[in-house]
Design a protein around this motif. Structure first.
Motif, PDB file in Angstrom:
ATOM      1  N   UNK A  53       7.825 -60.078   4.814  1.00 22.75           N
ATOM      2  CA  UNK A  53       9.193 -60.201   5.310  1.00 22.75           C
ATOM      3  C   UNK A  53       9.843 -58.826   5.246  1.00 22.75           C
ATOM      4  N   UNK A  55       8.055 -72.528   8.560  1.00 20.23           N
ATOM      5  CA  UNK A  55       8.781 -73.755   8.878  1.00 20.23           C
ATOM      6  C   UNK A  55      10.286 -73.583   8.741  1.00 20.23           C
ATOM      7  N   UNK A  56      10.704 -72.613   7.966  1.00 18.66           N
ATOM      8  CA  UNK A  56      12.145 -72.398   7.815  1.00 18.66           C
ATOM      9  C   UNK A  56      12.406 -70.988   7.290  1.00 18.66           C
ATOM     10  N   UNK A  69      15.523 -68.635   5.313  1.00 19.09           N
ATOM     11  CA  UNK A  69      16.736 -68.747   4.511  1.00 19.09           C
ATOM     12  C   UNK A  69      17.440 -67.398   4.450  1.00 19.09           C
ATOM     13  N   UNK A 129      20.180 -65.570   1.994  1.00 17.57           N
ATOM     14  CA  UNK A 129      20.736 -65.718   0.655  1.00 17.57           C
ATOM     15  C   UNK A 129      21.640 -64.522   0.377  1.00 17.57           C
ATOM     16  N   UNK A 131      19.924 -72.181   5.859  1.00 18.78           N
ATOM     17  CA  UNK A 131      18.520 -72.458   6.069  1.00 18.78           C
ATOM     18  C   UNK A 131      18.399 -72.866   7.530  1.00 18.78           C
ATOM     19  N   UNK A 146      10.294 -63.506  -0.175  1.00 20.87           N
ATOM     20  CA  UNK A 146      11.558 -62.797  -0.018  1.00 20.87           C
ATOM     21  C   UNK A 146      11.381 -61.434   0.623  1.00 20.87           C
ATOM     22  N   UNK A 147      12.384 -61.037   1.395  1.00 20.19           N
ATOM     23  CA  UNK A 147      12.517 -59.662   1.802  1.00 20.19           C
ATOM     24  C   UNK A 147      13.142 -58.844   0.681  1.00 20.19           C
ATOM     25  N   UNK A 160      10.081 -69.752   4.216  1.00 17.25           N
ATOM     26  CA  UNK A 160       9.294 -70.804   3.590  1.00 17.25           C
ATOM     27  C   UNK A 160       7.847 -70.613   3.976  1.00 17.25           C
ATOM     28  N   UNK A 161       6.999 -70.511   2.966  1.00 14.74           N
ATOM     29  CA  UNK A 161       5.567 -70.294   3.205  1.00 14.74           C
ATOM     30  C   UNK A 161       4.834 -71.158   2.199  1.00 14.74           C
ATOM     31  N   UNK A 162       4.193 -72.212   2.686  1.00 14.43           N
ATOM     32  CA  UNK A 162       3.665 -73.201   1.751  1.00 14.43           C
ATOM     33  C   UNK A 162       4.835 -73.893   1.095  1.00 14.43           C
ATOM     34  N   UNK A 163       4.799 -74.036  -0.215  1.00 18.23           N
ATOM     35  CA  UNK A 163       5.917 -74.658  -0.906  1.00 18.23           C
ATOM     36  C   UNK A 163       6.663 -73.634  -1.746  1.00 18.23           C
ATOM     37  N   UNK A 164       6.868 -72.448  -1.181  1.00 14.80           N
ATOM     38  CA  UNK A 164       7.589 -71.418  -1.899  1.00 14.80           C
ATOM     39  C   UNK A 164       8.372 -70.576  -0.905  1.00 14.80           C
ATOM     40  N   UNK A 165       9.263 -69.751  -1.449  1.00 12.92           N
ATOM     41  CA  UNK A 165       9.968 -68.775  -0.632  1.00 12.92           C
ATOM     42  C   UNK A 165       9.328 -67.408  -0.832  1.00 12.92           C
TER      43      UNK A 165
END
Lengths: 107, 115
Positions: free
Chosen positions: A4, A30-31, A33, A35, A48, A97-98, A90-95
């Protein structure tokens, strides 16, 4: 692995200016965010989104899934908008971050 | 408005000591996460937890780390033998459902300093 990238790294604006922060990512997601991180360290979720555009007050977030790119816009910027703005995907079940964009709005 | 809480806000420990960082997620949330942010660096994922087990973990989350939901409300991160490089801000987060479709809510963080 998803990378990212955010730009710019640092941004200084005059009060009232229109601000754009950009985010690009390398693989399908898939999404996405947006922040906000305050100087004390706390993280607040702004948006989101998985398609199109969302608006909340003076903040607008857009995403182009085909181009793997998102933008966060702040209209009529104010010194209280000064913070670090972070894009995360969202990548797998985690975020993932940039690195964040440090925004300073001067009065 | 419900929020994620974390304790302590700041923990100072000696290298080699065990620390436990505590989090109380939002009560109807089912997914829980730990992230860390080393000073001046980006936030990094450590672990996600659902249905009383780890659902995903990063390379950082080695055998020195463990997570637990001991009593249905608290969610803890334990570091067994702290190293200098564990010094960071640790954030807990929770979400109602999977992160593909649900916003994550973050706690205020615990600043861990290892001397």
């Amino acid at each position: 692995k998803n990378e990212v990238e955010q730009s710019p790294q640092n941004l200084t604006a005059q009060e009232g200016e229109f601000i754009t922060i950009n985010c690009s990512y390398s693989v399908g997601i898939s999404a996405l965010h947006w922040l906000q991180q305050h100087p004390g360290g706390g993280i607040v979720s702004l948006f989101m989104l998985s398609s199109g555009k969302k608006k909340h007050g003076r903040l607008i977030a857009t995403i182009n899934i085909q181009e793997k790119h998102s933008s966060l816009h702040i209209t009529a910027s104010h010194p209280r908008d000064s913070a670090v703005y972070i894009c995360a995907v969202t990548y797998g079940n985690k975020l993932v971050f940039g690195a964040g964009t440090i925004l300073r709005v001067k009065s | 408005e419900p929020e994620v809480t974390q304790t302590p806000s700041h923990q100072v420990t000696q290298m080699g000591q065990e620390v436990i960082l505590r989090c109380v997620p939002i009560s109807n949330h089912l997914y829980f996460y730990w992230y860390r942010q080393i000073l001046g660096q980006k936030v990094e994922f450590l672990v996600s937890f659902y249905n009383n087990e780890i659902s995903e973990k990063s390379e950082i989350f080695d055998d020195q780390f463990s997570v637990e939901r001991p009593d249905g409300s608290n969610f803890t991160l334990k570091i067994r033998s702290t190293k200098l490089e564990d010094s960071a801000m640790y954030f807990c987060a929770s979400s109602e459902g999977t992160t593909s479709y649900n916003e994550q809510f973050f706690g205020p963080g615990t600043r861990l300093t290892v001397l």
